[in-house]
Design a protein around this motif. Sequence first.
Motif, PDB file in Angstrom:
ATOM      1  N   LEU A 110       0.748  -1.200  -0.090  1.00  0.00           N
ATOM      2  CA  LEU A 110      -0.273   0.150  -0.104  1.00  0.00           C
ATOM      3  C   LEU A 110       1.025   1.346   0.016  1.00  0.00           C
ATOM      4  O   LEU A 110       0.541   2.230  -0.743  1.00  0.00           O
ATOM      5  N   TRP A 111       1.912   1.353   0.747  1.00  0.00           N
ATOM      6  CA  TRP A 111       2.777   2.351   0.870  1.00  0.00           C
ATOM      7  C   TRP A 111       3.568   2.503  -0.301  1.00  0.00           C
ATOM      8  O   TRP A 111       3.630   3.890  -0.900  1.00  0.00           O
ATOM      9  N   ILE A 112       4.097   1.656  -1.150  1.00  0.00           N
ATOM     10  CA  ILE A 112       4.670   1.645  -2.334  1.00  0.00           C
ATOM     11  C   ILE A 112       3.889   2.400  -3.398  1.00  0.00           C
ATOM     12  O   ILE A 112       4.217   3.304  -4.153  1.00  0.00           O
ATOM     13  N   ILE A 113       2.631   1.715  -3.511  1.00  0.00           N
ATOM     14  CA  ILE A 113       1.786   2.241  -4.629  1.00  0.00           C
ATOM     15  C   ILE A 113       1.327   3.636  -4.302  1.00  0.00           C
ATOM     16  O   ILE A 113       1.201   4.311  -5.220  1.00  0.00           O
ATOM     17  N   GLY A 114       0.945   4.095  -3.027  1.00  0.00           N
ATOM     18  CA  GLY A 114       0.597   5.338  -2.525  1.00  0.00           C
ATOM     19  C   GLY A 114       1.636   6.362  -3.023  1.00  0.00           C
ATOM     20  O   GLY A 114       1.473   7.403  -3.391  1.00  0.00           O
ATOM     21  N   ALA A 115       2.700   5.869  -2.566  1.00  0.00           N
ATOM     22  CA  ALA A 115       4.063   6.874  -2.698  1.00  0.00           C
ATOM     23  C   ALA A 115       4.340   7.006  -4.316  1.00  0.00           C
ATOM     24  O   ALA A 115       4.543   8.464  -4.568  1.00  0.00           O
ATOM     25  N   ILE A 116       4.219   6.071  -4.966  1.00  0.00           N
ATOM     26  CA  ILE A 116       4.491   6.202  -6.208  1.00  0.00           C
ATOM     27  C   ILE A 116       3.508   7.248  -7.064  1.00  0.00           C
ATOM     28  O   ILE A 116       3.712   8.063  -7.733  1.00  0.00           O
ATOM     29  N   PHE A 117       2.088   6.961  -6.460  1.00  0.00           N
ATOM     30  CA  PHE A 117       1.031   7.955  -7.060  1.00  0.00           C
ATOM     31  C   PHE A 117       1.403   9.296  -6.569  1.00  0.00           C
ATOM     32  O   PHE A 117       1.308  10.279  -7.374  1.00  0.00           O
ATOM     33  N   PHE A 118       1.576   9.516  -5.404  1.00  0.00           N
ATOM     34  CA  PHE A 118       2.073  11.028  -4.958  1.00  0.00           C
ATOM     35  C   PHE A 118       3.054  11.535  -5.754  1.00  0.00           C
ATOM     36  O   PHE A 118       2.998  12.672  -6.125  1.00  0.00           O
ATOM     37  N   TYR A 119       4.098  10.875  -6.027  1.00  0.00           N
ATOM     38  CA  TYR A 119       5.256  11.457  -6.539  1.00  0.00           C
ATOM     39  C   TYR A 119       5.007  11.956  -7.942  1.00  0.00           C
ATOM     40  O   TYR A 119       5.213  13.230  -8.529  1.00  0.00           O
TER      41      TYR A 119
ATOM     42  N   LYS B  14       4.286   8.921   4.448  1.00  0.00           N
ATOM     43  CA  LYS B  14       3.528  10.353   4.193  1.00  0.00           C
ATOM     44  C   LYS B  14       3.100  10.420   2.911  1.00  0.00           C
ATOM     45  O   LYS B  14       1.710  10.918   2.786  1.00  0.00           O
ATOM     46  N   ARG B  15       3.927  10.054   1.887  1.00  0.00           N
ATOM     47  CA  ARG B  15       3.164  10.234   0.635  1.00  0.00           C
ATOM     48  C   ARG B  15       1.933   9.276   0.475  1.00  0.00           C
ATOM     49  O   ARG B  15       1.213   9.588  -0.330  1.00  0.00           O
ATOM     50  N   ALA B  16       2.010   8.136   0.975  1.00  0.00           N
ATOM     51  CA  ALA B  16       0.992   7.041   0.676  1.00  0.00           C
ATOM     52  C   ALA B  16      -0.230   7.650   1.318  1.00  0.00           C
ATOM     53  O   ALA B  16      -1.154   7.571   0.916  1.00  0.00           O
ATOM     54  N   GLN B  17      -0.037   8.229   2.646  1.00  0.00           N
ATOM     55  CA  GLN B  17      -1.256   8.689   3.353  1.00  0.00           C
ATOM     56  C   GLN B  17      -2.069   9.750   2.624  1.00  0.00           C
ATOM     57  O   GLN B  17      -3.179   9.768   2.551  1.00  0.00           O
ATOM     58  N   ARG B  18      -1.164  10.624   1.956  1.00  0.00           N
ATOM     59  CA  ARG B  18      -1.749  11.824   1.416  1.00  0.00           C
ATOM     60  C   ARG B  18      -2.400  11.381   0.156  1.00  0.00           C
ATOM     61  O   ARG B  18      -3.688  11.886  -0.166  1.00  0.00           O
ATOM     62  N   SER B  19      -1.853  10.171  -0.435  1.00  0.00           N
ATOM     63  CA  SER B  19      -2.686   9.801  -1.642  1.00  0.00           C
ATOM     64  C   SER B  19      -4.067   9.152  -1.238  1.00  0.00           C
ATOM     65  O   SER B  19      -4.959   9.297  -2.037  1.00  0.00           O
ATOM     66  N   PHE B  20      -4.068   8.569  -0.048  1.00  0.00           N
ATOM     67  CA  PHE B  20      -5.290   7.875   0.095  1.00  0.00           C
ATOM     68  C   PHE B  20      -6.017   8.979   1.273  1.00  0.00           C
ATOM     69  O   PHE B  20      -7.220   8.372   1.692  1.00  0.00           O
ATOM     70  N   GLY B  21      -5.736  10.318   1.571  1.00  0.00           N
ATOM     71  CA  GLY B  21      -6.619  11.066   1.978  1.00  0.00           C
ATOM     72  C   GLY B  21      -6.085  11.959   3.240  1.00  0.00           C
ATOM     73  O   GLY B  21      -5.882  13.191   3.275  1.00  0.00           O
ATOM     74  N   ARG B  22      -5.375  11.038   4.265  1.00  0.00           N
ATOM     75  CA  ARG B  22      -5.247  11.969   5.417  1.00  0.00           C
ATOM     76  C   ARG B  22      -3.715  11.710   6.021  1.00  0.00           C
ATOM     77  O   ARG B  22      -3.356  10.322   5.865  1.00  0.00           O
TER      78      ARG B  22
ATOM     79  N   TRP C 165     -10.149  20.586   8.668  1.00  0.00           N
ATOM     80  CA  TRP C 165      -9.072  21.057   8.115  1.00  0.00           C
ATOM     81  C   TRP C 165      -8.148  20.231   7.209  1.00  0.00           C
ATOM     82  O   TRP C 165      -8.245  18.755   7.461  1.00  0.00           O
ATOM     83  N   ASP C 166      -7.649  20.532   6.357  1.00  0.00           N
ATOM     84  CA  ASP C 166      -6.471  19.582   5.355  1.00  0.00           C
ATOM     85  C   ASP C 166      -5.118  20.006   6.091  1.00  0.00           C
ATOM     86  O   ASP C 166      -4.847  20.712   6.202  1.00  0.00           O
ATOM     87  N   VAL C 167      -4.520  18.680   5.867  1.00  0.00           N
ATOM     88  CA  VAL C 167      -2.942  18.506   6.292  1.00  0.00           C
ATOM     89  C   VAL C 167      -2.353  18.060   5.158  1.00  0.00           C
ATOM     90  O   VAL C 167      -2.658  16.972   4.808  1.00  0.00           O
ATOM     91  N   ARG C 168      -1.242  18.535   4.761  1.00  0.00           N
ATOM     92  CA  ARG C 168      -0.397  17.997   3.545  1.00  0.00           C
ATOM     93  C   ARG C 168       0.906  17.676   3.936  1.00  0.00           C
ATOM     94  O   ARG C 168       1.676  18.369   5.020  1.00  0.00           O
TER      95      ARG C 168
END
Length: 435
Positions: free
Chosen positions: A28-37, A202-210, A252-255
Amino acid sequence: MAFLIFLHSLWHFILGFVFYYPLFMSSLWIIGAIFFYFKNERPYAKDIIPPLNPHERWPGVSILIPCYNEGENAVETISYALNVHYPEFEVIAINDGSKDNTLEILMDMAVDNPRLKVVNLAENQGKALGLQAGALLAKYEYLLCIDGDALLDPYCPYWMVKHFIRYPEVAAVTGNPRIRNRTTLLGKIQVGEFSSIVGMIKRAQRSFGRLFTVSGVITAFRKAAVHEVGYWSPDMLTEDIDVTWKLQRNGWDVRFEPRALVWILMPETLKGLWKQRLRWAMGGVQVMLKNFKVLFQPKQTHLWGLMVELMLSTLWSYSMVLVFVVWFISLLVPISFLMPHHSPIVPDQSSVILIGACLLQFAVSKWLDGHYDQGLGKNYFWMVWYPFIYWLLNLLTAVTALPKVLFGKKGRARWVSPDRGAHQQLKKAQQTLKG
């Protein structure tokens, strides 16, 4: 007989959970981080500062630096903060009842630097109240908060402030800490950890929302937002995790901004690491218990994933300890109905899969953070030791944290001088030689 069958099934369920949970999370982390990048990093790959639209301008920023016994680092940290390449800013250093010469150093620097303001708290009030004191005196709406040993990248404020300019719902933007003490094995492993674990999550969590937490060592806040949620909580061991949840629970949103770089010192002794990681783990447990009720609030569905992950991670830690205990007992007493063929501790094909996933995660994280941290690759040689040192350390702190929070003494979280590793020890030795 039925009980033994149930026990056998339960044991294999626990073994499956111990194996598949980290594998699932790593994927999950790998997929989310690549998408974020590709969505958030690659479009700005050639920019030193983010471009503005014609109607936009760069607003003022207040850089808050709470300090407790930072005499060894204050000059370096303040100097970097005063030399950021940003059009309008001030630096507010908060001396929180330091027992060394921190206050004298700050006052001397303020004489020659009109941008620097010094706030002195006579007694140690803790980082949360130190930040609040700085925020109340800040001239600008945007607060860039760093630790007393952190060295800001000159262009860091631009990358954080752009989120506030363009998105009024953004309350906080956390940056990308990089480790600067890399002379010991523990320091070198942490370089990889902050990329393959912290940065990737952090990259993956941002990709999935929070985000689960902003980084206490570097985060920019919208002052109106932290005022709305009552600022930082003085009774929480990890005020950074707590304020992240308070902001997100209030809508609020956190990035996460990977180009907002800061260079930090980390512990390089096992004792220092234990204290740091135990505090992090206890802070996570405090936040879990404080915010557990979000699972029963339909308006907080955006936080359900984070809460479930936190609960499952805690359960996994206890499950892993149970596996070790049963394995140890099996060495003394035959329990073939649980482990008829081999010990779950002995490497087999399952271990090969986990090691492969771990290596893939390290490789992806090297590719991601290698854009910002030159020479990152040579430190990944040392990541082979991560499971034996940090993985075991984090496991033990996670198991220890829950009972300490449940049965420990409650009260205000005050400063404790951290272990800053070989870097600070070298400084002290150099000063001794000069004397």
